[in-house]
Design a protein around this motif. Structure first.
Motif, PDB file in Angstrom:
ATOM      1  N   ARG A  17      15.026 -12.885  -1.141  1.00  0.00           N
ATOM      2  CA  ARG A  17      13.574 -12.739  -1.177  1.00  0.00           C
ATOM      3  C   ARG A  17      12.962 -12.939   0.195  1.00  0.00           C
ATOM      4  O   ARG A  17      11.922 -12.346   0.506  1.00  0.00           O
ATOM      5  CB  ARG A  17      12.957 -13.744  -2.159  1.00  0.00           C
ATOM      6  CG  ARG A  17      13.242 -13.448  -3.630  1.00  0.00           C
ATOM      7  CD  ARG A  17      12.220 -14.120  -4.519  1.00  0.00           C
ATOM      8  NE  ARG A  17      10.879 -13.583  -4.278  1.00  0.00           N
ATOM      9  CZ  ARG A  17       9.756 -14.178  -4.662  1.00  0.00           C
ATOM     10  NH1 ARG A  17       9.811 -15.352  -5.282  1.00  0.00           N
ATOM     11  NH2 ARG A  17       8.588 -13.636  -4.422  1.00  0.00           N
ATOM     12  N   ARG A  21      16.213  -8.752   1.694  1.00  0.00           N
ATOM     13  CA  ARG A  21      15.703  -7.458   1.225  1.00  0.00           C
ATOM     14  C   ARG A  21      15.287  -6.558   2.383  1.00  0.00           C
ATOM     15  O   ARG A  21      15.393  -5.329   2.296  1.00  0.00           O
ATOM     16  CB  ARG A  21      14.530  -7.664   0.262  1.00  0.00           C
ATOM     17  CG  ARG A  21      13.392  -8.524   0.786  1.00  0.00           C
ATOM     18  CD  ARG A  21      12.248  -8.613  -0.220  1.00  0.00           C
ATOM     19  NE  ARG A  21      11.330  -9.707   0.055  1.00  0.00           N
ATOM     20  CZ  ARG A  21      10.138  -9.823  -0.534  1.00  0.00           C
ATOM     21  NH1 ARG A  21       9.741  -8.927  -1.419  1.00  0.00           N
ATOM     22  NH2 ARG A  21       9.359 -10.854  -0.256  1.00  0.00           N
ATOM     23  N   THR A 202       7.713  -3.508   5.901  1.00  0.00           N
ATOM     24  CA  THR A 202       7.891  -4.657   5.013  1.00  0.00           C
ATOM     25  C   THR A 202       6.562  -4.858   4.287  1.00  0.00           C
ATOM     26  O   THR A 202       5.681  -5.553   4.775  1.00  0.00           O
ATOM     27  CB  THR A 202       8.295  -5.920   5.788  1.00  0.00           C
ATOM     28  OG1 THR A 202       7.299  -6.198   6.794  1.00  0.00           O
ATOM     29  CG2 THR A 202       9.628  -5.732   6.488  1.00  0.00           C
ATOM     30  N   VAL A 203       6.438  -4.217   3.163  1.00  0.00           N
ATOM     31  CA  VAL A 203       5.182  -4.228   2.406  1.00  0.00           C
ATOM     32  C   VAL A 203       5.302  -5.232   1.269  1.00  0.00           C
ATOM     33  O   VAL A 203       6.185  -5.114   0.409  1.00  0.00           O
ATOM     34  CB  VAL A 203       4.846  -2.828   1.872  1.00  0.00           C
ATOM     35  CG1 VAL A 203       3.539  -2.862   1.093  1.00  0.00           C
ATOM     36  CG2 VAL A 203       4.759  -1.824   3.016  1.00  0.00           C
ATOM     37  N   PHE A 204       4.416  -6.207   1.266  1.00  0.00           N
ATOM     38  CA  PHE A 204       4.404  -7.249   0.236  1.00  0.00           C
ATOM     39  C   PHE A 204       3.370  -6.905  -0.828  1.00  0.00           C
ATOM     40  O   PHE A 204       2.254  -6.478  -0.501  1.00  0.00           O
ATOM     41  CB  PHE A 204       4.097  -8.604   0.874  1.00  0.00           C
ATOM     42  CG  PHE A 204       5.123  -9.018   1.892  1.00  0.00           C
ATOM     43  CD1 PHE A 204       6.218  -9.785   1.522  1.00  0.00           C
ATOM     44  CD2 PHE A 204       5.009  -8.603   3.217  1.00  0.00           C
ATOM     45  CE1 PHE A 204       7.182 -10.141   2.456  1.00  0.00           C
ATOM     46  CE2 PHE A 204       5.959  -8.964   4.162  1.00  0.00           C
ATOM     47  CZ  PHE A 204       7.046  -9.727   3.775  1.00  0.00           C
ATOM     48  N   ALA A 205       3.727  -7.097  -2.077  1.00  0.00           N
ATOM     49  CA  ALA A 205       2.836  -6.727  -3.175  1.00  0.00           C
ATOM     50  C   ALA A 205       1.525  -7.495  -3.118  1.00  0.00           C
ATOM     51  O   ALA A 205       0.460  -6.964  -3.438  1.00  0.00           O
ATOM     52  CB  ALA A 205       3.531  -6.965  -4.517  1.00  0.00           C
ATOM     53  N   ASP A 206       1.613  -8.749  -2.708  1.00  0.00           N
ATOM     54  CA  ASP A 206       0.426  -9.601  -2.597  1.00  0.00           C
ATOM     55  C   ASP A 206       0.807 -10.813  -1.757  1.00  0.00           C
ATOM     56  O   ASP A 206       1.938 -10.917  -1.271  1.00  0.00           O
ATOM     57  CB  ASP A 206      -0.096 -10.022  -3.986  1.00  0.00           C
ATOM     58  CG  ASP A 206       0.985 -10.623  -4.873  1.00  0.00           C
ATOM     59  OD1 ASP A 206       1.946 -11.237  -4.341  1.00  0.00           O
ATOM     60  OD2 ASP A 206       0.901 -10.486  -6.100  1.00  0.00           O
ATOM     61  N   ASP A 209       3.903 -12.832  -2.929  1.00  0.00           N
ATOM     62  CA  ASP A 209       5.169 -12.166  -2.618  1.00  0.00           C
ATOM     63  C   ASP A 209       5.615 -12.495  -1.197  1.00  0.00           C
ATOM     64  O   ASP A 209       6.814 -12.605  -0.925  1.00  0.00           O
ATOM     65  CB  ASP A 209       4.983 -10.654  -2.788  1.00  0.00           C
ATOM     66  CG  ASP A 209       6.277  -9.871  -2.621  1.00  0.00           C
ATOM     67  OD1 ASP A 209       7.349 -10.395  -2.961  1.00  0.00           O
ATOM     68  OD2 ASP A 209       6.203  -8.715  -2.141  1.00  0.00           O
ATOM     69  N   ARG A 246      -4.628  -6.505   4.896  1.00  0.00           N
ATOM     70  CA  ARG A 246      -4.541  -6.223   3.461  1.00  0.00           C
ATOM     71  C   ARG A 246      -5.011  -4.806   3.161  1.00  0.00           C
ATOM     72  O   ARG A 246      -5.930  -4.304   3.793  1.00  0.00           O
ATOM     73  CB  ARG A 246      -5.393  -7.213   2.656  1.00  0.00           C
ATOM     74  CG  ARG A 246      -4.720  -8.543   2.421  1.00  0.00           C
ATOM     75  CD  ARG A 246      -5.557  -9.402   1.464  1.00  0.00           C
ATOM     76  NE  ARG A 246      -4.883 -10.639   1.159  1.00  0.00           N
ATOM     77  CZ  ARG A 246      -4.795 -11.678   1.972  1.00  0.00           C
ATOM     78  NH1 ARG A 246      -5.357 -11.603   3.178  1.00  0.00           N
ATOM     79  NH2 ARG A 246      -4.173 -12.772   1.626  1.00  0.00           N
ATOM     80  N   ARG A 247      -4.359  -4.204   2.182  1.00  0.00           N
ATOM     81  CA  ARG A 247      -4.815  -2.931   1.659  1.00  0.00           C
ATOM     82  C   ARG A 247      -5.808  -3.180   0.525  1.00  0.00           C
ATOM     83  O   ARG A 247      -5.873  -4.292  -0.016  1.00  0.00           O
ATOM     84  CB  ARG A 247      -3.622  -2.132   1.148  1.00  0.00           C
ATOM     85  CG  ARG A 247      -2.666  -1.662   2.237  1.00  0.00           C
ATOM     86  CD  ARG A 247      -1.495  -0.925   1.625  1.00  0.00           C
ATOM     87  NE  ARG A 247      -0.584  -0.417   2.644  1.00  0.00           N
ATOM     88  CZ  ARG A 247       0.613   0.095   2.379  1.00  0.00           C
ATOM     89  NH1 ARG A 247       1.046   0.162   1.122  1.00  0.00           N
ATOM     90  NH2 ARG A 247       1.385   0.538   3.357  1.00  0.00           N
ATOM     91  N   ASP A 249      -5.604  -2.527  -2.499  1.00  0.00           N
ATOM     92  CA  ASP A 249      -4.937  -2.979  -3.727  1.00  0.00           C
ATOM     93  C   ASP A 249      -4.345  -4.378  -3.602  1.00  0.00           C
ATOM     94  O   ASP A 249      -3.684  -4.867  -4.518  1.00  0.00           O
ATOM     95  CB  ASP A 249      -3.849  -1.991  -4.142  1.00  0.00           C
ATOM     96  CG  ASP A 249      -2.716  -1.874  -3.112  1.00  0.00           C
ATOM     97  OD1 ASP A 249      -2.795  -2.541  -2.056  1.00  0.00           O
ATOM     98  OD2 ASP A 249      -1.758  -1.124  -3.367  1.00  0.00           O
ATOM     99  N   ALA A 251      -2.020  -5.286  -1.390  1.00  0.00           N
ATOM    100  CA  ALA A 251      -0.728  -5.268  -0.712  1.00  0.00           C
ATOM    101  C   ALA A 251      -0.901  -5.630   0.769  1.00  0.00           C
ATOM    102  O   ALA A 251      -1.953  -5.398   1.368  1.00  0.00           O
ATOM    103  CB  ALA A 251      -0.080  -3.899  -0.838  1.00  0.00           C
TER     104      ALA A 251
END
Length: 266
Positions: A17, A21, A202-206, A209, A246-247, A249, A251
């Protein structure tokens, strides 16, 4: 002076994690950059949970891949994820690899060289087990700038605790730059030495994450985080949160750059 926290390497899930990854994204691109050789015998030194070894099995048509690592939990995870009979593991450090002289056509490492106390000794051992004409290669994170997850963590930590600068991997690991990597391989007597780079998203969901892997204790930054009191950890979390893009959504889009290096045995 800040005491250096214990850097545990015991939990494969926490490691995956945190950085495993992202190493899995770098590995196939590194192999594309490393001149290939079908039906070669490979050794992955410091194989960890198997990011690079698994990419070799998937893309390089190897005869055999030996994964070497000190951490048995990581080796067990690498074996579970690779049912390919061409893959085997050995519990050993980088300076005493259980292999014959010249046994391998390709000897590689991922995210290892900066963690070896004597990288020149490790590279000499890698050279010993590589046949004449074979290749040695590897990659390390660009801790100073391009590995944004870890860079932003230490920027936030040192803003709150100036002593944390002593633990910052960008400062601790000067080898993780192009010129020192090149010099290391040249000093080892390798030829056709080349250094490159691989950058992956490296895109994190939130935020969770991104933040929760820092609580897993695997490696320098999580080790530092684990040693903080609850209040100081909360302050670090909020400082880091405020620094992140931050995006819409939620992310968090970052990038991770790895420096790559290769050289040929005479």
């Amino acid at each position: 002076m800040t005491d250096r926290p214990t850097e545990a390497w015991t939990s494969e899930d926490a490691y995956e994690r945190y950085v495993g990854r992202w190493s899995r994204l770098v590995a196939p691109r590194f192999l594309t950059w490393l001149p290939g050789e079908s039906s070669a015998v490979w050794c992955d030194v410091g194989c960890g949970t198997g990011a690079l070894a698994h990419a070799i099995l998937a893309t390089q048509n190897p005869v055999r891949v030996l994964g070497v690592d000190r951490a048995e939990p990581y080796l067990a995870a690498a074996r579970r994820a690779a049912t390919d009979l061409r893959f085997d593991t050995a519990a050993s450090g980088a300076t005493a690899i259980p292999a014959r002289d010249g046994e391998f056509d390709r000897v590689v490492s991922a995210l290892l060289l900066n963690f070896v106390p004597q990288p020149a000794e490790a590279l000499a051992e890698m050279r010993r087990i590589t046949r004449p004409g074979g290749l040695i290669g590897g990659y390390v994170w660009d801790y100073a700038e391009g590995m944004r997850l870890i860079r932003l963590f230490w920027d936030a930590a040192t803003a709150l605790d100036t002593d944390a600068a002593e633990l910052d991997e960008g400062r601790r690991f000067p080898i993780c730059r192009p010129d020192p990597l090149r010099a290391l391989f040249v000093a080892a007597g390798l030829v056709e030495v080349d250094v490159g780079e691989v950058t992956v998203p490296t895109v994190f969901a939130d935020f969770d994450d991104l933040w929760e892997p820092f609580l897993g204790g695997q490696g320098p930054a999580p080790g530092y985080c684990a040693g903080l009191s609850g209040d100081r950890r909360d302050a670090l979390r909020e400082r880091l949160r405020a620094m992140l893009p931050r995006r819409p959504d939620g992310a968090i889009p970052l990038e991770a750059r790895a420096w790559t290096v290769r050289g040929r045995v005479r």
